[in-house]
Motif scaffolding. Structure first.
Motif, short mmCIF file in Angstrom:
data_model
loop_
_atom_site.label_atom_id
_atom_site.label_comp_id
_atom_site.label_asym_id
_atom_site.label_seq_id
_atom_site.Cartn_x
_atom_site.Cartn_y
_atom_site.Cartn_z
N ASP A 1 0.87 -1.18 0.00
CA ASP A 1 0.00 0.00 0.00
C ASP A 1 0.90 1.22 0.00
OD1 ASP A 1 -1.88 2.14 0.82
OD2 ASP A 1 -3.24 0.45 1.21
N ASP A 2 0.54 2.24 -0.79
CA ASP A 2 1.39 3.42 -0.85
C ASP A 2 1.12 4.40 0.29
OD1 ASP A 2 -1.07 4.27 -1.70
OD2 ASP A 2 -0.36 5.25 -3.53
N ASP A 3 0.11 4.11 1.11
CA ASP A 3 -0.20 4.97 2.26
C ASP A 3 0.50 4.41 3.50
OD1 ASP A 3 -2.28 7.16 3.33
OD2 ASP A 3 -2.13 5.50 4.77
N HIS A 4 1.41 5.20 4.06
CA HIS A 4 2.22 4.72 5.19
C HIS A 4 1.38 4.49 6.44
CE1 HIS A 4 6.42 5.33 3.54
NE2 HIS A 4 5.66 5.89 2.60
N LEU B 1 -2.08 -1.92 9.37
CA LEU B 1 -2.16 -3.33 9.02
C LEU B 1 -1.03 -4.13 9.68
CD1 LEU B 1 -3.07 -3.00 5.24
CD2 LEU B 1 -4.54 -3.88 7.06
N GLN B 2 0.13 -3.51 9.76
CA GLN B 2 1.26 -4.18 10.42
C GLN B 2 0.92 -4.46 11.88
OE1 GLN B 2 4.97 -1.99 10.27
NE2 GLN B 2 6.15 -3.88 10.20
N LEU B 3 0.25 -3.52 12.50
CA LEU B 3 -0.17 -3.69 13.90
C LEU B 3 -1.22 -4.78 14.01
CD1 LEU B 3 0.01 -2.69 16.83
CD2 LEU B 3 -1.78 -1.03 16.29
N ALA B 4 -2.15 -4.82 13.05
CA ALA B 4 -3.21 -5.84 13.07
C ALA B 4 -2.64 -7.25 12.95
CB ALA B 4 -4.21 -5.59 11.95
N PHE B 5 -1.51 -7.36 12.24
CA PHE B 5 -0.90 -8.68 12.03
C PHE B 5 0.42 -8.84 12.79
CE2 PHE B 5 -3.61 -8.04 8.30
CZ PHE B 5 -4.37 -9.20 8.38
N ARG B 6 0.48 -8.18 13.93
CA ARG B 6 1.70 -8.20 14.74
C ARG B 6 2.07 -9.61 15.22
NH1 ARG B 6 -2.54 -5.91 17.01
NH2 ARG B 6 -3.42 -6.69 18.96
N GLU B 7 1.09 -10.52 15.27
CA GLU B 7 1.37 -11.88 15.74
C GLU B 7 1.89 -12.78 14.63
OE1 GLU B 7 -2.14 -13.37 17.60
OE2 GLU B 7 -2.47 -11.53 18.72
N VAL C 1 6.18 -9.91 8.79
CA VAL C 1 5.38 -8.97 8.01
C VAL C 1 6.33 -8.06 7.24
CG1 VAL C 1 3.69 -7.11 8.03
CG2 VAL C 1 3.49 -8.98 9.70
N ALA C 2 6.21 -8.07 5.92
CA ALA C 2 7.03 -7.20 5.08
C ALA C 2 6.13 -6.12 4.48
CB ALA C 2 7.71 -8.00 3.98
N ILE C 3 6.72 -4.97 4.21
CA ILE C 3 5.96 -3.82 3.70
C ILE C 3 6.55 -3.37 2.37
CG2 ILE C 3 5.23 -1.45 4.14
CD1 ILE C 3 4.00 -3.37 6.09
N SER D 1 5.30 0.33 -3.14
CA SER D 1 5.17 0.47 -4.60
C SER D 1 5.03 -0.93 -5.20
CB SER D 1 6.39 1.16 -5.21
OG SER D 1 7.52 0.31 -5.16
N GLY D 2 4.46 -0.97 -6.41
CA GLY D 2 4.30 -2.25 -7.07
C GLY D 2 5.62 -2.91 -7.40
N GLU D 3 6.58 -2.11 -7.85
CA GLU D 3 7.88 -2.66 -8.22
C GLU D 3 8.55 -3.31 -7.01
OE1 GLU D 3 7.02 0.66 -11.12
OE2 GLU D 3 6.79 0.33 -8.97
N HIS D 4 8.50 -2.61 -5.86
CA HIS D 4 9.11 -3.16 -4.65
C HIS D 4 8.36 -4.41 -4.20
CE1 HIS D 4 10.49 -2.48 -0.22
NE2 HIS D 4 11.28 -3.32 -0.87
N ALA D 5 7.04 -4.43 -4.39
CA ALA D 5 6.25 -5.60 -4.01
C ALA D 5 6.66 -6.84 -4.80
CB ALA D 5 4.76 -5.31 -4.22
#
Length: 218
Positions: free
Chosen positions: A17-20, A26-32, A36-38, A41-45
């Motif tokens: 997602d391009d919104d930090h 979302l990173q917090l929601a999946f903290r368990e 979790v990688a972030i 951008s599409g290229e980085h994804a």
């Protein structure tokens, strides 16, 4: 045999997602999760997915400069056809939803979904498709305004039972609920769905909804 469903702490997740602020939430929601990688951008994804081979990817289709989320899904599945990708949308489905499913995403979830429900969708999406995810999907695709490409082949011949099953699946009824309505076993319903996916060239249940729209069954 029942399919094994992993727990969240066993899963590796890629969030795109391009919104930090969104990625932080979302990173917090999946903290368990085990990891979790972030990617912003599409290229980085694409690069991260090739390197990490995550169990599940959450993909915003409205990315900023660079390749779109839809193109990102295509590129990921070119190298990893079995990749499990869940599309992230805003409250009102925007353009691109149907094309993202055509590209191979397995489910759609709104960013405003409650944390527990979001986690449940992601965990189950790793190993299976759930008809309950489809309840409003056809309507969301229509609302999004997407012009779907033509169906890949001419309309296949469906049996009455297959057509009935298709209509019920695309409304979000579970296999057990469909079995009760049709007075058959859940195994029979799953067999119908298997045949539907083969006849309609759908790689997953979400794509089955796209095909049902393309073939004008719904």
């Amino acid at each position: 045999m029942l399919k094994y469903v992993p727990t969240l702490d066993e899963l590796s997740i890629l969030i795109v997602d391009d919104d930090h602020w969104t990625t932080r939430g979302l990173q917090l929601a999946f903290r368990e999760a085990s990891s979790v990688a972030i990617a912003h951008s599409g290229e980085h994804a694409v690069t991260l997915h090739n390197e990490l081979q995550p169990d599940i990817t959450l993909m915003d289709i409205n990315l900023g400069p660079g390749i779109s989320g839809i193109e990102t899904i295509y590129r990921i599945r070119e190298t990893t056809p079995e990749a499990r990708i869940v599309v992230l949308t805003t409250i009102a489905p925007g353009p691109g939803l149907g094309r993202a499913l055509e590209a191979g995403a397995v489910a759609v979830v709104r960013k405003t979904t409650e944390e527990e429900a979001l986690r449940s969708v992601v965990v189950s999406a790793v190993t299976s498709d759930d008809p309950r995810w489809l309840k409003t999907l056809a309507q969301d695709i229509v609302i999004s305004g997407d012009r779907l490409p033509d169906a890949p082949v001419k309309n296949p011949e469906l049996t009455r039972a297959e057509l009935d099953t298709l209509l019920l699946v695309t409304q979000g009824f579970t296999y057990a609920e469909i079995a009760m309505q049709q007075h058959v076993s859940a195994w029979t319903v799953q067999t119908h769905v298997k045949h539907l996916r083969e006849k309609l060239h759908a790689s997953n249940l979400a794509q089955l909804v796209v095909r049902a729209l393309q073939y004008h069954y719904i």
